[in-house]
Design an enzyme around this catalytic site. Structure first.
Site, PDB file in Angstrom:
ATOM      1  N   ASP A   6      -3.267  -3.353  -5.127  1.00  0.00           N
ATOM      2  CA  ASP A   6      -2.080  -2.492  -5.058  1.00  0.00           C
ATOM      3  C   ASP A   6      -1.104  -3.022  -4.007  1.00  0.00           C
ATOM      4  OD1 ASP A   6      -4.237  -1.872  -3.456  1.00  0.00           O
ATOM      5  OD2 ASP A   6      -3.962   0.288  -3.499  1.00  0.00           O
ATOM      6  N   ASP A  37      -3.706 -10.554 -15.074  1.00  0.00           N
ATOM      7  CA  ASP A  37      -2.840 -10.310 -16.230  1.00  0.00           C
ATOM      8  C   ASP A  37      -1.562  -9.603 -15.766  1.00  0.00           C
ATOM      9  OD1 ASP A  37      -1.918  -9.930 -18.781  1.00  0.00           O
ATOM     10  OD2 ASP A  37      -3.397  -8.419 -19.352  1.00  0.00           O
ATOM     11  N   ASP A  61       2.394 -11.465 -14.740  1.00  0.00           N
ATOM     12  CA  ASP A  61       3.633 -11.036 -15.411  1.00  0.00           C
ATOM     13  C   ASP A  61       4.664 -10.562 -14.390  1.00  0.00           C
ATOM     14  OD1 ASP A  61       2.938 -11.698 -17.938  1.00  0.00           O
ATOM     15  OD2 ASP A  61       2.960  -9.669 -18.765  1.00  0.00           O
ATOM     16  N   TYR A 109     -11.851  -6.955 -19.823  1.00  0.00           N
ATOM     17  CA  TYR A 109     -11.461  -7.263 -21.205  1.00  0.00           C
ATOM     18  C   TYR A 109     -12.633  -7.768 -22.043  1.00  0.00           C
ATOM     19  CZ  TYR A 109      -6.699  -7.038 -19.310  1.00  0.00           C
ATOM     20  OH  TYR A 109      -5.540  -6.635 -18.682  1.00  0.00           O
ATOM     21  N   LYS A 124     -10.110  -5.242  -5.390  1.00  0.00           N
ATOM     22  CA  LYS A 124     -10.017  -3.811  -5.073  1.00  0.00           C
ATOM     23  C   LYS A 124     -11.347  -3.444  -4.415  1.00  0.00           C
ATOM     24  CE  LYS A 124      -7.883   0.196  -5.428  1.00  0.00           C
ATOM     25  NZ  LYS A 124      -6.719   0.528  -4.587  1.00  0.00           N
TER      26      LYS A 124
END
Ligand code: NAD
Length: 362
Positions: A227, A251, A255, A146, A195
């Site tokens: 994942d 992020d 959620d 980001y 990852k």
């Protein structure tokens, strides 16, 4: 102990829920012999109306001079409020970005707890929710994809968009240290999510986390691919204590973890810098649809105040007293409308605050 707390009541339900959190903090101060000193500042829509901008430099200076910031929520109805006719940098949410940046808040913490009494709201199968869960997601907030360089170019008549994911050792180390410190205050298990099978930034992440882990022999560390973590959160969330991860993965995973609790009015959060300073706020927004009606659930804000006592002031017993009072109020069957179920007693925001304050005990 004197606690200098900067409060941001904000917009919508913000003032109502912050009032309840202060009430509970005052009861903690009385019970444990502390002094709470509050200084209110304006942010968001309230500041736009009063000062013409979502957060003034004076307000930031007041926040910086305090030990911690306790915030309600900011913003209005994005379809109807005149605040959203302003350019983006003048809108309420710009205040939030500005305060995070000015205070160098790089670590975001979001607990996701399934209370036994609210199990019915959990969207997972009963055999999974029956085990309960109590985890904390720690997300890096100021680096990664980001904040990396980005551009869109045209090559041979074809548009191409590029985003870059960058982390320095130092950025990883400082949040890993926070993660391990917090794991030491909890069940001493840390799952670092990356990852590393694909990304260089993740391989560096894993190496630095392992380096930091050496100083925390009591904490059990595991590494999990993002994942797999996304699957494990719905398959067996009870396995997690602290999840430590980079910005974008955090992020998405935070959620997902919030959703599996099923109760938005219960979710607290904290954003920390490399000192003890932190900004504490509920995960939900300003709920303009129910503002001023005494309908809001103040528990997320009250639990944010508990995090503030634990992480900024190291007042663990006092924080435990708030968490236990919230548990008790739920066991006693009191519910605001958002978490109401048959057989419980519906209460408003003020009565919920009163009931939690009354249950604060040493
Ligand atoms: P929201 O979280 O405010 O509301 C979503 C739904 O949940 C609404 O139905 C609301 O009534 C309900 N809800 C939220 N908190 C509740 C509580 N404590 N008790 C009972 N019910 C509750 O999300 P939204 O409607 O998308 O956003 C409203 C405003 O809040 C927008 O301006 C948005 O930008 C802002 N916002 C601010 C923050 C923040 O201050 N950090 C975070 C998210 C959204």
């Amino acid at each position: 102990m004197v606690l200098n707390i900067c409060c941001i009541p904000g917009d919508g339900i913000g003032p109502e829920i912050v009032t309840q959190a202060k009430k509970v903090l005052d009861r903690v101060a009385e019970t444990f012999g502390h002094e709470m000193k509050y200084t209110d500042i304006l942010m968001g829509g309230a500041s736009i109306d009063a000062c013409g901008e979502p957060l003034t430099d004076e307000a930031i200076a007041t926040a910086k001079a305090s030990d911690a910031v306790l915030m309600g929520s900011i913003g209005g109805d994005t379809n109807t409020s005149p605040w959203y006719k302003l350019p983006p940098e003048k809108r309420p949410e710009a205040g939030l970005l500005k305060i995070r940046k000015s205070l160098n808040l790089f670590a975001n913490l979001r607990p996701a707890i399934l209370y036994p009494e609210l199990r019915g709201a959990c969207p997972l199968k009963e055999e999974i929710s029956a085990k309960g869960f109590d985890m904390l997601i720690m997300r890096e907030l100021t680096g990664g994809l980001y904040f990396g360089e980005r551009k869109t170019v045209e090559e041979n008549g074809m548009k191409k968009a590029i985003d870059t994911l960058t982390y320095t050792e130092e950025e990883i180390r400082r949040i890993a240290i926070k993660g391990f410190d917090i794991a030491m205050k909890r069940r001493k298990k840390l799952t670092s999510v990356d990852k590393a099978n694909v990304l260089d930034s993740s391989r560096l992440w894993r190496a630095v986390v392992n380096e930091v882990a050496a100083a925390y022999p009591e904490v059990k560390v595991e590494h999990m691919l993002v994942d797999n973590c996304a699957m494990q959160l719905v398959k067996d969330p009870s396995q997690f204590d602290v999840i430590l991860t980079e910005n974008m993965f955090g992020d998405i995973l935070s959620d997902e973890a919030s959703m599996v609790t099923g109760s938005i009015g219960m979710l607290s959060s904290a954003s920390l810098n490399d000192t003890k300073f932190g900004l504490y706020e509920p995960s939900h927004g300003s709920a303009p649809d129910i503002a001023g009606k005494d309908l809001a659930n103040p528990i997320a804000t009250i639990l944010s105040a508990s995090m503030m006592l634990r992480y900024t002031f190291d007042l663990d017993k006092e924080a435990d007293a708030i968490d236990a009072a919230v548990d008790r109020v739920l066991k006693d069957g009191l519910r605001t409308g958002d978490i109401f179920s048959e057989g419980c007693r519906k209460v408003g925001c003020t009565e919920m605050g009163d009931a939690i304050a009354e249950r604060i005990a040493r």
